[in-house]
Design a protein around this motif. Structure first.
Motif, mmCIF file in Angstrom:
data_model
loop_
_atom_site.group_PDB
_atom_site.id
_atom_site.type_symbol
_atom_site.label_atom_id
_atom_site.label_comp_id
_atom_site.label_asym_id
_atom_site.label_seq_id
_atom_site.Cartn_x
_atom_site.Cartn_y
_atom_site.Cartn_z
ATOM 1 N N ALA A 149 4.853 29.762 -18.516
ATOM 2 C CA ALA A 149 5.407 28.723 -17.639
ATOM 3 C C ALA A 149 4.524 28.483 -16.419
ATOM 4 C CB ALA A 149 6.816 29.121 -17.204
ATOM 5 N N ILE A 150 4.032 29.561 -15.810
ATOM 6 C CA ILE A 150 3.215 29.384 -14.614
ATOM 7 C C ILE A 150 1.854 28.784 -14.972
ATOM 8 C CG2 ILE A 150 2.113 31.676 -14.541
ATOM 9 C CD1 ILE A 150 2.592 31.674 -11.516
ATOM 10 N N ALA A 151 1.323 29.141 -16.142
ATOM 11 C CA ALA A 151 0.050 28.566 -16.578
ATOM 12 C C ALA A 151 0.190 27.061 -16.809
ATOM 13 C CB ALA A 151 -0.423 29.258 -17.854
ATOM 14 N N GLU A 152 1.308 26.660 -17.402
ATOM 15 C CA GLU A 152 1.549 25.239 -17.644
ATOM 16 C C GLU A 152 1.692 24.479 -16.328
ATOM 17 O OE1 GLU A 152 2.086 21.648 -19.548
ATOM 18 O OE2 GLU A 152 1.338 23.570 -20.336
ATOM 19 N N ARG A 156 -0.749 21.507 -14.809
ATOM 20 C CA ARG A 156 -0.228 20.190 -14.431
ATOM 21 C C ARG A 156 -0.333 19.920 -12.936
ATOM 22 N NH1 ARG A 156 5.393 20.925 -15.704
ATOM 23 N NH2 ARG A 156 5.673 18.812 -14.906
ATOM 24 N N GLY A 157 -0.796 20.918 -12.176
ATOM 25 C CA GLY A 157 -0.946 20.732 -10.740
ATOM 26 C C GLY A 157 0.321 20.936 -9.943
ATOM 27 N N VAL A 158 1.356 21.484 -10.587
ATOM 28 C CA VAL A 158 2.620 21.740 -9.886
ATOM 29 C C VAL A 158 2.430 22.832 -8.838
ATOM 30 C CG1 VAL A 158 5.017 22.511 -10.158
ATOM 31 C CG2 VAL A 158 3.969 21.006 -11.879
ATOM 32 N N ILE A 159 1.609 23.836 -9.158
ATOM 33 C CA ILE A 159 1.266 24.873 -8.188
ATOM 34 C C ILE A 159 -0.249 24.911 -8.030
ATOM 35 C CG2 ILE A 159 3.307 26.284 -8.657
ATOM 36 C CD1 ILE A 159 1.534 28.098 -10.359
ATOM 37 N N LYS A 160 -0.709 25.349 -6.853
ATOM 38 C CA LYS A 160 -2.138 25.332 -6.545
ATOM 39 C C LYS A 160 -2.833 26.651 -6.842
ATOM 40 C CE LYS A 160 -1.835 21.137 -5.040
ATOM 41 N NZ LYS A 160 -2.390 20.032 -5.861
#
Length: 239
Positions: A149-152, A156-160
């Protein structure tokens, strides 16, 4: 419970509830009898935790691997889970206990899923004790699920950035502090795929007492032992 004064109580206690089957076997009883008496231990420990104002309690009730047990035993365990939820809801509401489930709820029959969700919804505004019950839980799966989930989201740029603080938000224990104390009953010296990420600096307490016999007095002894520990989190104590 008489007044108990323990300095340095943990904020979060996690318990691997082990020994129901052995308890029953020692008495020449069906395994389900051990689970029935074990339910009384759950009530006792939850009530004691609430009285001591410990804000978080996590109970390892049913692992992902437990689905491999005999079908009849699994069926009875699911029945006991429904009985527990129905019986304990009034206590949860009265004592301000919030129920939270860690694990794959979708593995359970629809009827059980509905009961679990209803209980979580009804107790979600309670604030005195956050009761986590690990059901169909696997720490390895939790970590793999969080990693994907964190990789996705990173892609997608949701987290930096990806770091420990960000990763914890993808675990089933999001928003819950790591356990200060892990108690395992029945004397087994392993953590059985339980909270592998969260237990990094947790104090361990192993007791030979089987779960159906683990009640308030034994719990208090574990808490007293914890209060004597010197937690350094990898550093050294200043002179």
């Amino acid at each position: 419970m008489d007044k108990v004064e323990i300095k340095n109580l943990p904020v979060h206690v996690a318990i691997i509830m082990d020994g129901n089957g052995r308890w029953a076997r020692q008495r020449n009883l069906p395994r389900v009898e051990g689970h029935l008496v074990g339910m009384e231990s759950v009530r006792d420990i939850v009530t004691t935790t609430r009285k001591l104002h410990i804000p978080y309690l996590t109970l390892y009730a049913f692992s992902k691997e437990n689905w491999k047990r005999p079908k009849e035993e699994v069926k009875r365990l699911l029945e006991l889970l429904e009985i527990y939820l129905e019986r304990e809801l009034p206590l949860m509401m009265e004592k301000g206990i919030r129920l939270n489930i860690l694990g794959d709820i979708k593995d359970f029959p629809k009827k059980v899923q509905k009961r679990l969700q209803e209980t979580m919804d009804k107790t979600k505004k309670n604030r005195e004790l956050w009761l986590n019950i690990a059901l169909s839980y696997s720490a390895r799966k939790e970590i793999l699920r969080a990693t994907a989930a964190i990789a996705e989201d990173y892609k997608r740029g949701v987290i930096k950035r990806i770091n420990e603080r960000a990763f914890k938000k993808y675990l089933w224990t999001k928003g819950i502090p790591d356990p200060d104390l892990l108690i395992r009953t029945s004397g087994e010296m392993r953590i059985s795929n339980f909270l592998l990420w969260q237990l990094a600096y947790t104090e361990l307490y192993i007791t030979d007492t089987l779960w159906p016999d683990f009640r308030e007095e034994a719990y208090i002894e574990a808490l007293k032992e914890y209060s004597r520990r010197d937690r350094r989190f990898g550093s050294i104590k200043e002179a």
